[in-house]
Scaffold this motif. Structure first.
Motif, PDB file in Angstrom:
ATOM      1  N   UNK A 337       3.409  -4.620   1.385  1.00 11.85           N
ATOM      2  CA  UNK A 337       2.369  -4.933   2.019  1.00 11.85           C
ATOM      3  C   UNK A 337       2.230  -6.413   1.891  1.00 11.85           C
ATOM      4  N   UNK A 338       1.710  -7.308   2.466  1.00 12.02           N
ATOM      5  CA  UNK A 338       0.793  -8.838   2.125  1.00 12.02           C
ATOM      6  C   UNK A 338      -0.057  -8.651   1.843  1.00 12.02           C
ATOM      7  N   UNK A 339      -1.021  -7.441   1.169  1.00  7.57           N
ATOM      8  CA  UNK A 339      -2.371  -7.591   0.722  1.00  7.57           C
ATOM      9  C   UNK A 339      -2.942  -8.742   0.390  1.00  7.57           C
ATOM     10  N   UNK A 341      -2.984 -11.471   0.908  1.00  4.85           N
ATOM     11  CA  UNK A 341      -3.586 -11.976   0.919  1.00  4.85           C
ATOM     12  C   UNK A 341      -4.951 -12.204   1.317  1.00  4.85           C
ATOM     13  N   UNK A 342      -5.312 -11.105   0.858  1.00 10.94           N
ATOM     14  CA  UNK A 342      -6.984 -10.824   1.158  1.00 10.94           C
ATOM     15  C   UNK A 342      -7.348 -10.056   0.411  1.00 10.94           C
ATOM     16  N   UNK A 343      -8.287 -10.048  -0.567  1.00 12.46           N
ATOM     17  CA  UNK A 343      -8.325 -10.247  -1.674  1.00 12.46           C
ATOM     18  C   UNK A 343      -9.170  -8.521  -1.887  1.00 12.46           C
ATOM     19  N   UNK A 344     -10.710  -9.484  -0.624  1.00 11.10           N
ATOM     20  CA  UNK A 344     -11.126  -7.976  -0.648  1.00 11.10           C
ATOM     21  C   UNK A 344     -10.520  -7.106  -0.428  1.00 11.10           C
ATOM     22  N   UNK A 345      -9.720  -6.509   1.077  1.00 11.75           N
ATOM     23  CA  UNK A 345      -8.669  -5.572   1.840  1.00 11.75           C
ATOM     24  C   UNK A 345      -8.262  -5.088   0.389  1.00 11.75           C
ATOM     25  N   UNK A 347      -9.023  -5.582  -2.722  1.00 12.61           N
ATOM     26  CA  UNK A 347      -9.720  -4.200  -3.989  1.00 12.61           C
ATOM     27  C   UNK A 347     -10.527  -3.162  -3.607  1.00 12.61           C
ATOM     28  N   UNK A 348     -10.425  -2.665  -2.225  1.00 15.85           N
ATOM     29  CA  UNK A 348     -10.969  -2.265  -1.663  1.00 15.85           C
ATOM     30  C   UNK A 348     -10.309  -1.053  -1.408  1.00 15.85           C
ATOM     31  N   UNK A 349      -8.568  -1.085  -1.639  1.00 16.46           N
ATOM     32  CA  UNK A 349      -8.136  -0.381  -1.376  1.00 16.46           C
ATOM     33  C   UNK A 349      -7.047  -0.046  -2.653  1.00 16.46           C
ATOM     34  N   UNK A 351      -9.469   0.022  -5.075  1.00 10.28           N
ATOM     35  CA  UNK A 351     -10.818   1.035  -5.818  1.00 10.28           C
ATOM     36  C   UNK A 351     -10.801   2.742  -4.836  1.00 10.28           C
ATOM     37  N   UNK A 390      -6.652 -13.237  -7.886  1.00 15.56           N
ATOM     38  CA  UNK A 390      -8.711 -12.800  -7.679  1.00 15.56           C
ATOM     39  C   UNK A 390      -9.067 -11.958  -7.754  1.00 15.56           C
ATOM     40  N   UNK A 393      -8.848  -9.902 -11.162  1.00 19.20           N
ATOM     41  CA  UNK A 393     -10.584  -9.869 -11.362  1.00 19.20           C
ATOM     42  C   UNK A 393     -11.076  -9.517 -11.107  1.00 19.20           C
ATOM     43  N   UNK A 394     -11.545  -9.436  -9.396  1.00 16.60           N
ATOM     44  CA  UNK A 394     -12.418  -8.541  -8.999  1.00 16.60           C
ATOM     45  C   UNK A 394     -12.209  -6.975  -9.536  1.00 16.60           C
TER      46      UNK A 394
END
Lengths: 716, 716
Positions: A337-339, A341-345, A347-349, A351, A390, A393-394
């Motif tokens: 996937x091109x996830x 591009x969305x560091x928040x998504x 990181x959540x994934x 986790x 990103x 690091x997150x």
């Protein structure tokens, strides 16, 4: 002067916080007493009180942690090294424990024994209470000792402060263990993998059986002198051996990190402690599983023994597979996937997937904590290469914070538990015996195994390293969590008390004595290479210059946990095993590098070049454009990984090499073909590199050199 | 093409995960059945099964969240805007709910009614079960309806999937609300503070009473047509009004963010929804507190009413003070220690202090969620200026991830709850009535208040803004959490069902219709200023150039949630209230700027220059060297804050100004004296700025201009 003022400030705020907390506790107690007056809404009020009390309890721990953090800062600020943060957390815990136990009058707002009712049937998980037509639902909490019925009610608050032991296993340990696994992707670790596994598996087994047998002797002695009246089986002793064999040299490693002590020693200690936690968990549950088969005889029973061994292997491999599979799935998802591009998504994934490993393993009857460990290692090895900078690091920072909080919480709780746990059994003989036994157990783990390993290692584990490993056998969070998990029987209570004391003693004494011990053993520090456990190597970070330590942290922040240090020579303390012992490992490496990495990540050579031609369509489907780019452009962002990995292989191969200054043919290396050629080509330099005394000035030059090279990366 | 392949991949992995999960659930069920055979170790086995089932349940939610994340990515990737992630999470929840309800045969491995025993006394929190000498401890779960006894046991799994409602209040809401508060430090927010507070307090109260009264009419109607047999009091109606008045336009705001819709409208909506959550919580608990005073008459009782109002004010101000105090304490601690050298410690401290607010408030009997909101605002306003750059990012990201996970969890759970919650009461009349009532309630909130506010605002809230606010009255997490908190009575169950349906409808329909609505109402987007809610302004970040939007995010990552946009004109939609109404606010601003900020943070003018001379020693003790530096060097890193704050003041002052391109005298500004002078000087330009149609090319130029200015910061 300013530091003094700061210290005074901290001390004042400390006192203030304690006062606030005591006040709150008192208020909660008083309100609770007041609430007991009415009879009508008593249940609702009680529930509310219970919630309030829970808040106060959690607040206690949070205040403790806050205090610990402030004091840690003070210690770091003044470079105090005789007491580590975990030791500190325990001291604060002890203080609060003393206050809770003796400082606050036993409020016990409902010190009447709770109503009891009788039933004929076996207990079910739910019980209904019929109260003149109204039904109340109760859930089973567990069996309770008759002795405890009065004990429990004696001081309700103390009991409340005692958490459900499963909290440790299901909430606090996973982030700690995951963090450990996630930070294992280190050259030093993989270089010493053989030794680490030997210490962790064989060593822990030795330690467990040695301690178990010695303690059985102690128990017999106690029975002989009439100090022991209750049951204490051989399996209990073995269980104690398993529990207390989990080492946790967090204090020692923190000091190593600060002093930049030897990287290989760090890797050995860190790797061993991470792995033996997993071994200890599975070992202890296998021993528990052994118990019922003996049907109260608790004698040796071959079939039961083999069943236990089978359980051990089953749980261990199951958890391993579980963790690895989730890691691989995460790697695949993040690759295709091109996830990124969305560091928040992302990181959540990351986790969620890591957490789901734990739950998946628990749901399947394996050990979640062990699965999480291997998941962490897999995530660091594969997924990390697919994450955006990103997110790298997150995720690192997220797990760092979780790890930090969980660890300090456990250590504060340990301090608290010494006074608030209701069923301590202090048996001087048992405690003395245990101290001697763990000493002997550790010695029989380290020295014989080091001797055996040295037969196969070219870079021997020297005497002073062995002594340091012996000394660094601290016990910590895992031993505690295993011991508190079941404190139902007399034997287990005695074990719990003893474990607690062993943890206190080792963390304070051995932890505090690390710095003197290092000097005394003449283990160099300050100029050695630091084994950095706080980031995962990222293919995209373009500081992958030959000669730059890929373990180095780029982050230019003021985080002095991770002081930047560009160090040139990479070959110090490099371990070398004989070539023949490494073929299996080399096979795995080639497979990993040529197939797994390209399939699971964007790094490595494109599959089209490694897979046989008839797999062409599949290969091109699985290879992402990024991988081609990496291959086509000679400034391959993954060169550091390749070099790094190549380096790793060399050490299991013929000769130790230094990648420093060696201009390897990158395309060859990228195809996984270069390693043997390189290994031979640079083999000669490796001998010189064995000389450990390096001119520090020269090193600094090298270090500067690498920094100068840095911005020119793109022009290569 | 590739997107399609990706989509197919995602769909496949989706299906795979669902299958895995169903398989696991089935296995858990089967194992549980098998476990029921033996009678001996039944309790232990049951506990184990329960643990396993818990793992499977949590895994269900994690898989749901994972799926949601992957689909969100896909939607973002393809710029789908008709369905937001929260709506998506609900859909997945619904699907899984359907499967759980109808897809899996009712395993119910102990479908016998649980054993019940009778007692004379009132229920206590603990109950002992005497089982032939063995004691088992049970804890009270709550009163259970007789009707439910069979219901509950009908399908144990469904019941298990239903979380304890307190989980929502104590675990999931705090991070969401804290994050909202922490991201409120925005010029647009403070500029519209008066209006926001009016909508939040007065508006929510209006909405609550309007809905309550309308629903009372509906209830009377239902009773008249014989649709209602159970009790349904006036206070229940008011409670419903309070619950359903909490708006949550998260979907709308996400789309605003993406489309860069008008900043002031964003601020109004965001601010209102954050504040009215707090108001709704406190309002609902005040209404509950009103109930017992009426002693079953549930008629109007003046004394009880004023008691409720007193409770409202008490809880609200108590929570406010609690939150503010913890924020201030954190600010002081971070100011006077050098924690900023250790971002990990700083982040951990920040996290713990913020969490402790919640616990402290709960322990004192206030509302934790409300306290956390104000703590977040205080932290953003003061503490954030003391944190290191690293920690600022870390804390932001940490709470961002927590917020994201918690929010999506709640929305998935909502979808699930529609099918798994056992006591739904679907009453068509009540539901229809509720839909009409919330519409009328929202209208009577927005339009009259906007009219009143427009009397005082120079920059009117125009008609299309009012319609958009009306339209954006979605209901979400807070309404759900309040409704699920107590579902014991018939009335509450009916309310819960209705709330759930209202949430579904508003999120899907209103949320999905945001983009068309924006065009239909001619609300500009794309070139408007984006109100960014994801970072806190940091004094140290040196991009505080006049003309650069300090709300801009510096982070150069690929996070498209926060696309960088340097936008020149800052004056669009700037609100202007009459000067006389602003004196109180200006007083506060001066006090805050001259005293609070210097005391609590490193920013602002040194206290030595603002305090009277006789406070000299105290002032110099409280001023840190950093503050002097900031003052001495003319390139004050806090200029942006000052300009920013000054800007804020102006809008409450005489004239709207644009800080863009205005070369204010910084030393004056730094001393808090410059604002009135500036306000007058630039007053003339503000009128021109009111023209909303700006050439987008020009804006782009301006935007580029600000970027060019950026690296030259140091030379000023």
């Amino acid at each position: 002067m300013e530091a003094l003022r700061n210290a005074a400030c901290t001390a004042r705020s400390t006192t203030m916080m304690m006062l606030v907390w005591i006040f709150l506790n008192a208020v909660a107690g008083l309100k609770a007493e007041g609430g007991g007056m009415e009879e009508e809404l008593v249940t609702e009020k009680e529930a509310e009180e219970s919630h309030r009390q829970d808040s106060v309890n959690l607040l206690t721990f949070i205040s403790l942690l806050t205090l610990t953090i402030l004091t840690i800062w003070l210690f770091k600020h003044r470079r105090v090294r005789f007491l580590h943060e975990t030791g500190l957390a325990m001291i604060y815990g002890l203080l609060v424990g003393v206050i809770l136990r003796y400082g606050i009058p036993a409020t016990s707002y409902h010190n009447k024994t709770p109503p009891s009712c009788s039933l004929k049937e076996g207990p079910s998980s739910t019980l209904l209470l019929n109260l003149s037509g109204k039904f109340f639902e109760y859930t089973l909490k567990g069996e309770i000792n008759f002795r405890e019925i009065h004990n429990v009610e004696q001081n309700d608050m103390l009991r409340k402060v005692t958490f459900d032991p499963e909290v440790f296993f299901n909430i606090l340990l996973p982030p700690i263990i995951f963090h450990a696994g996630y930070s294992l992707k280190k050259r030093h670790f993989f270089r010493n993998l053989g030794s680490i596994i030997t210490y962790a598996f064989l060593g822990t087994a030795i330690s467990c059986f040695v301690i178990g047998n010695l303690m059985y002797g102690v128990v017999k002695l106690m029975r002989a002198v009439g100090q022991l009246t209750d049951k204490f089986y051989y399996t209990d002793c073995l269980f104690f051996g398993a529990v207390i064999s989990a080492t946790d040299p967090v204090t020692v490693l923190a000091i190593f990190n600060e002093l930049h002590a030897d990287g290989d020693l760090y890797a050995l200690l860190f790797g061993e402690s991470v792995m033996n936690d997993a071994v200890a968990i599975v070992l202890s549950s296998s021993i528990v599983a052994y118990q019922p088969a003996g049907a109260n005889t608790h004698k040796f029973d071959a079939s039961a023994f083999f069943k236990s061994v089978g359980i051990f292997l089953g749980i261990f491999s199951g958890s391993f597979v579980m963790g690895a599979v989730t890691g691989v799935v995460t790697a695949l998802v993040t690759k295709f996937t091109k996830l990124h591009c969305f560091p928040l998504l992302e990181t959540a994934l990351f986790f969620l997937m890591s957490w789901s490993t734990f739950l998946l393993a628990e749901a399947c009857g394996f050990t979640g904590v062990v699965a999480v460990l291997f998941c962490g290692i897999t995530q660091a090895h594969y997924t990390c290469n697919n994450l955006s900078e990103e997110s790298t690091k997150r995720t690192k920072q997220l797990f760092e914070v979780l790890h930090f909080l969980a660890e300090n919480f456990i250590f504060s709780y340990m301090g608290l538990a010494l006074f608030t746990f209701q069923n301590h059994i202090f048996s001087p003989i048992f405690i003395m015996g245990a101290f001697i036994a763990i000493f002997i157990g550790r010695a029989l783990n380290i020295y014989p195994l080091s001797f055996l390993l040295n037969l196969g290692r070219r870079d021997k584990i020297r005497g002073n390293f062995q002594h340091m490993m012996m000394f660094a056998g601290l016990r910590g969070a895992m031993a505690f969590a295993l011991a508190i998990r079941d404190t139902a029987t007399y034997a287990r209570q005695m074990m719990f008390t003893t474990t607690l004391l062993i943890v206190f003693f080792t963390v304070w004494v051995f932890g505090g004595g690390t710095t003197p011990m290092l000097s005394w053993l003449h283990i160099r520090f300050g100029n050695g290479k630091r084994f950095q456990d706080e980031r995962c190597q990222h293919g995209k970070w373009e500081y992958s210059r030959v000669g730059v330590d890929p373990d180095q942290d780029l982050q230019p922040s003021g985080d002095s946990f991770q002081v930047l240090q560009g160090d040139g020579p990479q070959d110090e303390g490099q371990s070398k095993t004989k070539q023949e012992s490494a073929w299996l490992f080399r096979l795995w490496y080639t497979f990993d590098h040529n197939y797994l990495k390209p399939i699971l990540t964007h790094s490595g050579p494109p599959l089209t070049s490694t897979l046989p031609s008839y797999c062409g369509p599949l290969a091109s489907c699985l290879t992402t454009p990024r991988a081609y780019e990496n291959d086509e452009q000679l400034r391959d962002p993954n060169t550091d990984l390749i070099h790094n990995d190549a380096d790793l292989t060399f050490t299991f191969g013929d000769a130790a090499i230094t990648t420093n200054g060696a201009s390897t043919s990158r395309t060859d290396a990228a195809r996984g073909l270069g390693w043997s050629a390189n290994g031979k080509r640079i083999g000669s330099t490796s001998e010189e590199a064995l000389e450990r005394e390096l001119d520090s000035r020269e090193q600094e030059l090298l270090s500067r050199g690498t920094r100068l090279v840095f911005p020119m990366e793109d022009h290569v």
